[in-house]
Design a protein around this motif. Structure first.
Motif, PDB file in Angstrom:
ATOM      1  N   MET A   1       0.846  -1.179   0.000  1.00 24.97           N
ATOM      2  CA  MET A   1       0.000   0.000   0.000  1.00 24.97           C
ATOM      3  C   MET A   1       0.891   1.241   0.000  1.00 24.97           C
ATOM      4  SD  MET A   1      -2.873   1.233   2.794  1.00 24.97           S
ATOM      5  CE  MET A   1      -4.102   0.031   2.411  1.00 24.97           C
ATOM      6  N   SER A   2       0.625   2.147  -0.916  1.00 27.03           N
ATOM      7  CA  SER A   2       1.436   3.362  -0.994  1.00 27.03           C
ATOM      8  C   SER A   2       1.137   4.277   0.196  1.00 27.03           C
ATOM      9  CB  SER A   2       1.168   4.096  -2.307  1.00 27.03           C
ATOM     10  OG  SER A   2      -0.083   4.747  -2.249  1.00 27.03           O
ATOM     11  N   LEU A   3       2.025   5.209   0.399  1.00 29.15           N
ATOM     12  CA  LEU A   3       1.877   6.131   1.525  1.00 29.15           C
ATOM     13  C   LEU A   3       0.640   7.021   1.352  1.00 29.15           C
ATOM     14  CD1 LEU A   3       3.269   6.718   4.132  1.00 29.15           C
ATOM     15  CD2 LEU A   3       4.818   8.248   2.960  1.00 29.15           C
ATOM     16  N   ILE A   4       0.345   7.410   0.128  1.00 29.34           N
ATOM     17  CA  ILE A   4      -0.855   8.218  -0.112  1.00 29.34           C
ATOM     18  C   ILE A   4      -2.107   7.411   0.223  1.00 29.34           C
ATOM     19  CG2 ILE A   4      -2.235   9.362  -1.897  1.00 29.34           C
ATOM     20  CD1 ILE A   4       0.390  10.212  -3.209  1.00 29.34           C
ATOM     21  N   ASP A   5      -2.105   6.126  -0.151  1.00 31.69           N
ATOM     22  CA  ASP A   5      -3.248   5.263   0.179  1.00 31.69           C
ATOM     23  C   ASP A   5      -3.388   5.104   1.683  1.00 31.69           C
ATOM     24  OD1 ASP A   5      -3.869   4.936  -2.504  1.00 31.69           O
ATOM     25  OD2 ASP A   5      -2.718   3.069  -2.684  1.00 31.69           O
ATOM     26  N   GLN A   6      -2.262   4.996   2.390  1.00 30.86           N
ATOM     27  CA  GLN A   6      -2.298   4.895   3.845  1.00 30.86           C
ATOM     28  C   GLN A   6      -2.894   6.162   4.450  1.00 30.86           C
ATOM     29  OE1 GLN A   6       1.545   3.960   5.506  1.00 30.86           O
ATOM     30  NE2 GLN A   6       1.836   2.218   4.139  1.00 30.86           N
ATOM     31  N   LEU A   7      -2.491   7.314   3.920  1.00 28.95           N
ATOM     32  CA  LEU A   7      -3.033   8.580   4.417  1.00 28.95           C
ATOM     33  C   LEU A   7      -4.546   8.640   4.204  1.00 28.95           C
ATOM     34  CD1 LEU A   7      -0.259  11.017   3.205  1.00 28.95           C
ATOM     35  CD2 LEU A   7      -1.072  10.855   5.556  1.00 28.95           C
ATOM     36  N   LYS A   8      -4.995   8.242   3.014  1.00 26.63           N
ATOM     37  CA  LYS A   8      -6.431   8.269   2.723  1.00 26.63           C
ATOM     38  C   LYS A   8      -7.199   7.295   3.612  1.00 26.63           C
ATOM     39  CE  LYS A   8      -5.968   9.847  -2.037  1.00 26.63           C
ATOM     40  NZ  LYS A   8      -6.074   9.491  -3.459  1.00 26.63           N
ATOM     41  N   ASP A   9      -6.611   6.122   3.855  1.00 19.86           N
ATOM     42  CA  ASP A   9      -7.249   5.133   4.727  1.00 19.86           C
ATOM     43  C   ASP A   9      -7.349   5.656   6.159  1.00 19.86           C
ATOM     44  OD1 ASP A   9      -8.309   2.439   5.228  1.00 19.86           O
ATOM     45  OD2 ASP A   9      -6.445   2.165   6.376  1.00 19.86           O
ATOM     46  N   GLN A  10      -6.265   6.263   6.639  1.00 22.07           N
ATOM     47  CA  GLN A  10      -6.270   6.820   7.991  1.00 22.07           C
ATOM     48  C   GLN A  10      -7.232   8.003   8.104  1.00 22.07           C
ATOM     49  OE1 GLN A  10      -4.728   5.775  10.904  1.00 22.07           O
ATOM     50  NE2 GLN A  10      -4.427   3.941   9.656  1.00 22.07           N
ATOM     51  N   MET A  11      -7.406   8.745   6.999  1.00 24.64           N
ATOM     52  CA  MET A  11      -8.361   9.839   7.002  1.00 24.64           C
ATOM     53  C   MET A  11      -9.780   9.298   7.213  1.00 24.64           C
ATOM     54  SD  MET A  11      -9.097  12.798   4.142  1.00 24.64           S
ATOM     55  CE  MET A  11      -9.816  11.689   2.940  1.00 24.64           C
ATOM     56  N   LYS A  12     -10.089   8.214   6.529  1.00 27.63           N
ATOM     57  CA  LYS A  12     -11.413   7.598   6.687  1.00 27.63           C
ATOM     58  C   LYS A  12     -11.613   7.107   8.120  1.00 27.63           C
ATOM     59  CE  LYS A  12     -11.565   6.127   1.893  1.00 27.63           C
ATOM     60  NZ  LYS A  12     -11.368   5.006   0.981  1.00 27.63           N
ATOM     61  N   GLN A  13     -10.569   6.490   8.681  1.00 31.28           N
ATOM     62  CA  GLN A  13     -10.675   5.995  10.051  1.00 31.28           C
ATOM     63  C   GLN A  13     -10.849   7.152  11.041  1.00 31.28           C
ATOM     64  OE1 GLN A  13      -7.547   3.252  11.021  1.00 31.28           O
ATOM     65  NE2 GLN A  13      -7.978   1.933   9.266  1.00 31.28           N
ATOM     66  N   ALA A  14     -10.168   8.260  10.793  1.00 29.85           N
ATOM     67  CA  ALA A  14     -10.308   9.429  11.672  1.00 29.85           C
ATOM     68  C   ALA A  14     -11.719  10.006  11.570  1.00 29.85           C
ATOM     69  CB  ALA A  14      -9.267  10.485  11.321  1.00 29.85           C
TER      70      ALA A  14
END
Length: 147
Positions: A1-14
């Motif tokens: 998983m790319s870092l941008i995808d991780q950021l987007k995933d964490q945004m959803k979790q937040a």
């Protein structure tokens, strides 16, 4: 998983957790990344994203120092919280021993002997330690080695 995808995933979790501080920081990071992508008209890879996040951390640390000098601990605490969120996406920091070893290896690798060779060493080191150590502190360590 790319870092941008991780950021987007964490945004959803937040968003789900209703963690406004974390959500805001992640959105700031994604906006900074998107701005660079629009300006350069190309997608950023993980190394470039790490460079953006590292720059954001440096800016916030500078702000913390200024806020503390002005006795505004409330604003400094907000910036410190943002640094903590951004750091979760950066690679694990190097220890001082690891930094010394990488510097010594790079100095011999590029054949540096004098201060005139510092630019070569910094250029070679940047890709190896990007986001894992403070480049300002690295510069001082290189100067000490090249004297």
């Amino acid at each position: 998983m790319s870092l941008i995808d991780q950021l987007k995933d964490q945004m959803k979790q937040a968003m789900i957790a209703k963690d406004k501080a974390r959500l805001g920081t992640i959105r700031l990071a994604l906006a900074a990344i998107k701005q660079i992508e629009v300006d350069t008209r190309e997608s950023l890879n993980d190394d470039q994203v790490i460079a953006v996040l590292t720059k954001m951390v440096k800016q916030r640390r500078d702000s913390i120092a200024q806020y503390e000098a002005a006795n505004r601990s409330d604003l400094a605490d907000i910036e410190a919280a943002e640094v903590n969120v951004i750091n979760t996406f950066l690679p694990k920091p190097l220890t001082s021993e690891e930094v010394d070893a990488i510097i010594a290896e790079t100095v011999t690798e590029v054949g540096a002997a004098t201060m005139a060779d510092m630019g070569k060493v910094m250029g070679a080191l940047k890709s190896k330690i990007q986001g894992r150590a403070d480049m300002g502190a690295i510069g001082a360590l290189i100067r000490a080695k090249l004297k």
